[in-house]
Design a protein around this motif. Structure first.
Motif, PDB file in Angstrom:
ATOM      1  N   GLY A  13       0.774  -1.244   0.000  1.00 61.79           N
ATOM      2  CA  GLY A  13       0.000   0.000   0.000  1.00 61.79           C
ATOM      3  C   GLY A  13       0.800   1.286   0.000  1.00 61.79           C
ATOM      4  O   GLY A  13       1.705   1.501  -0.820  1.00 61.79           O
ATOM      5  N   ILE A  14       0.453   2.163   0.934  1.00 56.91           N
ATOM      6  CA  ILE A  14       1.073   3.488   1.008  1.00 56.91           C
ATOM      7  C   ILE A  14       2.571   3.362   1.294  1.00 56.91           C
ATOM      8  O   ILE A  14       3.394   4.062   0.687  1.00 56.91           O
ATOM      9  CB  ILE A  14       0.371   4.330   2.105  1.00 56.91           C
ATOM     10  CG1 ILE A  14      -1.086   4.633   1.705  1.00 56.91           C
ATOM     11  CG2 ILE A  14       1.132   5.620   2.374  1.00 56.91           C
ATOM     12  CD1 ILE A  14      -1.936   5.248   2.815  1.00 56.91           C
ATOM     13  N   GLY A  15       2.932   2.468   2.206  1.00 58.26           N
ATOM     14  CA  GLY A  15       4.349   2.302   2.564  1.00 58.26           C
ATOM     15  C   GLY A  15       5.173   1.861   1.364  1.00 58.26           C
ATOM     16  O   GLY A  15       6.310   2.323   1.167  1.00 58.26           O
ATOM     17  N   ARG A  34       5.495  -7.271   9.337  1.00 58.66           N
ATOM     18  CA  ARG A  34       5.503  -8.538  10.078  1.00 58.66           C
ATOM     19  C   ARG A  34       5.632  -9.749   9.160  1.00 58.66           C
ATOM     20  O   ARG A  34       6.209 -10.758   9.528  1.00 58.66           O
ATOM     21  CB  ARG A  34       4.220  -8.670  10.913  1.00 58.66           C
ATOM     22  CG  ARG A  34       4.170  -7.732  12.093  1.00 58.66           C
ATOM     23  CD  ARG A  34       2.784  -7.625  12.658  1.00 58.66           C
ATOM     24  NE  ARG A  34       1.861  -7.076  11.667  1.00 58.66           N
ATOM     25  CZ  ARG A  34       0.603  -6.763  11.894  1.00 58.66           C
ATOM     26  NH1 ARG A  34       0.076  -6.968  13.092  1.00 58.66           N
ATOM     27  NH2 ARG A  34      -0.154  -6.246  10.940  1.00 58.66           N
ATOM     28  N   ALA A  56       4.905  -3.217  16.983  1.00 64.45           N
ATOM     29  CA  ALA A  56       4.093  -2.905  18.167  1.00 64.45           C
ATOM     30  C   ALA A  56       4.592  -3.630  19.407  1.00 64.45           C
ATOM     31  O   ALA A  56       4.053  -3.453  20.500  1.00 64.45           O
ATOM     32  CB  ALA A  56       2.628  -3.272  17.905  1.00 64.45           C
ATOM     33  N   GLY A  80       0.699   0.562  10.441  1.00 67.42           N
ATOM     34  CA  GLY A  80      -0.503   0.851  11.221  1.00 67.42           C
ATOM     35  C   GLY A  80      -1.721   0.385  10.471  1.00 67.42           C
ATOM     36  O   GLY A  80      -1.626  -0.340   9.475  1.00 67.42           O
ATOM     37  N   ASN A 107      -0.995   1.628  16.039  1.00 66.51           N
ATOM     38  CA  ASN A 107      -0.726   2.940  15.446  1.00 66.51           C
ATOM     39  C   ASN A 107       0.212   3.834  16.260  1.00 66.51           C
ATOM     40  O   ASN A 107       0.968   4.610  15.684  1.00 66.51           O
ATOM     41  CB  ASN A 107      -2.051   3.665  15.197  1.00 66.51           C
ATOM     42  CG  ASN A 107      -2.875   2.970  14.130  1.00 66.51           C
ATOM     43  OD1 ASN A 107      -2.566   3.067  12.955  1.00 66.51           O
ATOM     44  ND2 ASN A 107      -3.893   2.225  14.557  1.00 66.51           N
ATOM     45  N   LEU A 131       2.612   8.440   9.668  1.00 69.20           N
ATOM     46  CA  LEU A 131       1.290   8.429   9.043  1.00 69.20           C
ATOM     47  C   LEU A 131       0.207   8.566  10.104  1.00 69.20           C
ATOM     48  O   LEU A 131       0.107   7.737  11.016  1.00 69.20           O
ATOM     49  CB  LEU A 131       1.098   7.130   8.250  1.00 69.20           C
ATOM     50  CG  LEU A 131       1.521   7.164   6.778  1.00 69.20           C
ATOM     51  CD1 LEU A 131       0.540   8.002   5.955  1.00 69.20           C
ATOM     52  CD2 LEU A 131       2.927   7.726   6.587  1.00 69.20           C
ATOM     53  N   GLY A 132      -0.569   9.636   9.988  1.00 69.25           N
ATOM     54  CA  GLY A 132      -1.748   9.818  10.825  1.00 69.25           C
ATOM     55  C   GLY A 132      -2.968   9.457  10.019  1.00 69.25           C
ATOM     56  O   GLY A 132      -2.930   8.562   9.167  1.00 69.25           O
ATOM     57  N   TYR A 143      -9.646   3.814  16.439  1.00 71.16           N
ATOM     58  CA  TYR A 143      -8.653   4.118  15.394  1.00 71.16           C
ATOM     59  C   TYR A 143      -8.400   5.626  15.350  1.00 71.16           C
ATOM     60  O   TYR A 143      -7.249   6.080  15.332  1.00 71.16           O
ATOM     61  CB  TYR A 143      -9.133   3.594  14.039  1.00 71.16           C
ATOM     62  CG  TYR A 143      -8.234   3.965  12.882  1.00 71.16           C
ATOM     63  CD1 TYR A 143      -6.931   3.471  12.809  1.00 71.16           C
ATOM     64  CD2 TYR A 143      -8.682   4.805  11.856  1.00 71.16           C
ATOM     65  CE1 TYR A 143      -6.092   3.806  11.750  1.00 71.16           C
ATOM     66  CE2 TYR A 143      -7.857   5.138  10.790  1.00 71.16           C
ATOM     67  CZ  TYR A 143      -6.571   4.644  10.746  1.00 71.16           C
ATOM     68  OH  TYR A 143      -5.747   4.979   9.701  1.00 71.16           O
ATOM     69  N   GLY A 174      -6.786  10.854   3.779  1.00 70.66           N
ATOM     70  CA  GLY A 174      -8.198  10.469   3.853  1.00 70.66           C
ATOM     71  C   GLY A 174      -8.294   9.102   3.193  1.00 70.66           C
ATOM     72  O   GLY A 174      -7.396   8.270   3.338  1.00 70.66           O
ATOM     73  N   THR A 179      -4.707  -0.381  -1.259  1.00 68.20           N
ATOM     74  CA  THR A 179      -3.895  -0.816  -0.129  1.00 68.20           C
ATOM     75  C   THR A 179      -4.684  -1.932   0.574  1.00 68.20           C
ATOM     76  O   THR A 179      -5.823  -2.211   0.222  1.00 68.20           O
ATOM     77  CB  THR A 179      -3.630   0.317   0.885  1.00 68.20           C
ATOM     78  OG1 THR A 179      -4.729   0.405   1.806  1.00 68.20           O
ATOM     79  CG2 THR A 179      -3.426   1.664   0.217  1.00 68.20           C
ATOM     80  N   PHE A 182      -8.488  -1.681   4.156  1.00 69.96           N
ATOM     81  CA  PHE A 182      -9.894  -2.006   4.450  1.00 69.96           C
ATOM     82  C   PHE A 182     -10.157  -3.511   4.553  1.00 69.96           C
ATOM     83  O   PHE A 182     -11.271  -3.922   4.830  1.00 69.96           O
ATOM     84  CB  PHE A 182     -10.813  -1.368   3.393  1.00 69.96           C
ATOM     85  CG  PHE A 182     -10.895   0.132   3.516  1.00 69.96           C
ATOM     86  CD1 PHE A 182     -11.726   0.727   4.453  1.00 69.96           C
ATOM     87  CD2 PHE A 182     -10.113   0.953   2.714  1.00 69.96           C
ATOM     88  CE1 PHE A 182     -11.804   2.112   4.585  1.00 69.96           C
ATOM     89  CE2 PHE A 182     -10.178   2.351   2.833  1.00 69.96           C
ATOM     90  CZ  PHE A 182     -11.023   2.921   3.766  1.00 69.96           C
TER      91      PHE A 182
END
Ligand SMILES: NC(=O)c1ccc[n+]([C@@H]2O[C@H](COP(=O)([O-])OP(=O)(O)OC[C@H]3O[C@@H](n4cnc5c(N)ncnc54)[C@H](OP(=O)(O)O)[C@@H]3O)[C@@H](O)[C@H]2O)c1
Length: 239
Positions: A13-15, A34, A56, A80, A107, A131-132, A143, A174, A179, A182
């Motif tokens: 995804g984003i990473g 992981r 974590a 996260g 997170n 990342l928030g 979350y 947003g 990714t 979901f």
């Protein structure tokens, strides 16, 4: 000088998009996560190094430190996600307490533990981007609470590392598609509602977030610190 970049959760995804953007820039990239098989495959595509550990878990982070770069120029705390997608909603108190703990660990612990473990290795003038989420301001239960805590944590971090010329910022996406976020549970109705909340009437893509992260990691962003950059097509103020 070639920068050493570490992206947690960089296998998907984003990473992955963030890691790809740094790799394309000629930086030396290490990705973590992981799942060893996911990481190995992604690292081969990216030309990156992969180190598998649970960010974590403080003992796992401690054990992984020996495998991580001795100098870090850019740390991206991307690992996260919303653990409620895997748990569902409940009013049973023990279940509720476990759910809130899980999102906090997924997170906040991930960012705080990796950053603390590596803090002495972050080069003067280095960059930390975490990342928030828009959820820190719009809700989403535990979350949103966890991502709000990421913003508070980042404000302190920016104060601590600032005298060394290191910046610490949050990028708050947003809706971002393509990714694993979901876990296949994004309904068409929800997707359309989230897109309708944006001003530019489109979903976010991992590359949108990567552009913001690479900017904050650049020399040009040296006086921007302790901030939250919203990358959500204006959904933050229009929802
Ligand atoms: N997609 C969105 O709409 C959206 C919106 C706002 C914010 N965000 C945030 O953006 C970030 C990236 O999410 P994404 O959308 O790209 O989802 P994703 O594809 O699920 O990526 C999350 C990555 O983090 C890793 N990860 C999760 N927990 C970890 C842990 N305890 N230790 C190590 N690695 C861990 C996962 O790999 P493993 O499972 O192998 O560990 C995975 O590679 C997250 O912080 C998320 O909260 C996403």
């Amino acid at each position: 000088m070639t920068r050493e970049v570490l992206v947690t959760g960089g296998g998907t995804g984003i990473g992955y998009a963030i890691a790809a953007a740094f790799a394309a820039n000629g930086d030396k990239v290490t990705i973590t996560g992981r799942r060893e098989s996911v990481l190995t495959e992604a690292a081969a595509l990216l030309g990156a190094r992969a180190v598998a550990f649970d960010a974590a878990d403080h003992e796992a982070v401690e054990a992984a430190l020996a495998e991580l770069p001795g100098r870090v120029d850019v740390l991206v705390n991307n690992a996260g996600g919303n653990t409620d997608f895997l748990r569902g909603d409940s009013t049973e108190l023990a279940t509720l307490a476990a759910a809130w703990t899980a999102n906090f660990r997924a997170n906040v612990f991930t960012a705080a533990l990796v950053t603390a473990g590596l803090r002495g290795r972050i080069a003067d003038g280095g960059r930390i981007v975490t990342l928030g989420s828009i959820a820190a301001h719009t809700g989403a239960g535990s979350y949103g609470w966890a991502k709000a805590a990421v913003e508070a944590w980042n404000a302190d971090l920016a104060r601590i590392v600032g005298p060394r010329g290191i910046t610490a910022n949050v990028v708050a996406p947003g809706l971002v598609v393509d990714t694993e976020f979901f876990h296949g549970k994004l309904t068409d109705e929800r997707r359309e509602r989230l897109i309708a909340n944006t001003m530019n009437k489109r979903e976010g893509r991992p590359e949108d977030i990567a552009e913001a992260v690479t900017f904050l990691a650049s020399a040009a962003a040296g006086h921007i610190t302790g901030q939250v950059l919203h990358v959500n097509g204006g959904a933050f103020i229009s929802s």
